[in-house]
Design a protein around this motif. Structure first.
Motif, mmCIF file in Angstrom:
data_model
loop_
_atom_site.group_PDB
_atom_site.id
_atom_site.type_symbol
_atom_site.label_atom_id
_atom_site.label_comp_id
_atom_site.label_asym_id
_atom_site.label_seq_id
_atom_site.Cartn_x
_atom_site.Cartn_y
_atom_site.Cartn_z
ATOM 1 N N TYR A 73 -4.893 6.166 2.290
ATOM 2 C CA TYR A 73 -6.421 6.401 2.840
ATOM 3 C C TYR A 73 -6.799 7.090 3.686
ATOM 4 O O TYR A 73 -6.219 7.898 5.253
ATOM 5 C CB TYR A 73 -6.086 4.155 3.000
ATOM 6 C CG TYR A 73 -5.294 3.779 2.071
ATOM 7 C CD1 TYR A 73 -5.823 2.687 1.377
ATOM 8 C CD2 TYR A 73 -3.766 3.337 2.491
ATOM 9 C CE1 TYR A 73 -5.644 1.751 0.327
ATOM 10 C CE2 TYR A 73 -3.081 2.893 1.566
ATOM 11 C CZ TYR A 73 -3.840 2.296 0.591
ATOM 12 O OH TYR A 73 -3.516 1.372 -0.365
ATOM 13 N N LYS B 51 -4.731 5.316 8.714
ATOM 14 C CA LYS B 51 -3.528 4.213 7.705
ATOM 15 C C LYS B 51 -2.476 4.624 7.292
ATOM 16 O O LYS B 51 -2.219 6.545 7.265
ATOM 17 C CB LYS B 51 -4.399 4.178 7.008
ATOM 18 C CG LYS B 51 -5.996 3.872 6.908
ATOM 19 C CD LYS B 51 -5.815 2.149 7.862
ATOM 20 C CE LYS B 51 -7.415 2.418 7.991
ATOM 21 N NZ LYS B 51 -7.620 0.576 8.746
ATOM 22 N N GLY C 237 -10.153 2.513 5.013
ATOM 23 C CA GLY C 237 -9.941 2.192 4.464
ATOM 24 C C GLY C 237 -9.807 2.293 2.327
ATOM 25 O O GLY C 237 -8.891 1.557 1.887
#
Length: 113
Positions: free
Chosen positions: A37, A21, A41
């Motif tokens: 992250y 991420k 998520g």
């Protein structure tokens, strides 16, 4: 302001293990707010950079969103009291000039929020 974003991006490897991420970098006055992250998520770390160095409050979370550590940086150095949560233990670590000066451990009956 652009140089702060570039400097903050360069420091990603210093604060985050390999992650897929992309971090979110936002201007916040003279600071750059950085949010990193986990692959799922969830936020892994959040804090600020000033002049390309970590500065101010930083918080790290595990993959489930539980707080793992919290403390402050001043010009890239850990300062004051930091707290680390690990299983059933809360550790309070005092830093002076980015060096550990004292450590206190407690069995955890303390809320993480």
């Amino acid at each position: 302001m652009k140089k702060y974003f570039i400097a903050a991006a360069m420091l990603v490897s210093a604060f985050v293990s390999a992650q897929e991420k992309e971090p979110k970098l936002e201007a916040d006055g003279q600071l750059v707010k950085a949010t990193y992250y986990h692959d799922n998520g969830q936020i892994s770390q959040q804090g600020y950079f000033k002049d390309g160095k970590a500065d101010g409050k930083w918080i790290a979370y595990d993959i489930n969103g539980n707080k793992k550590s919290m403390g402050e940086y001043t010009s890239g150095q850990k300062t004051g009291k930091w707290f680390f949560w690990n299983d059933n233990t809360l550790s309070e670590v005092d830093y002076s000039n980015s060096r550990v000066s004292a450590v206190h451990n407690w069995n955890q009956a303390v809320a993480k929020n």
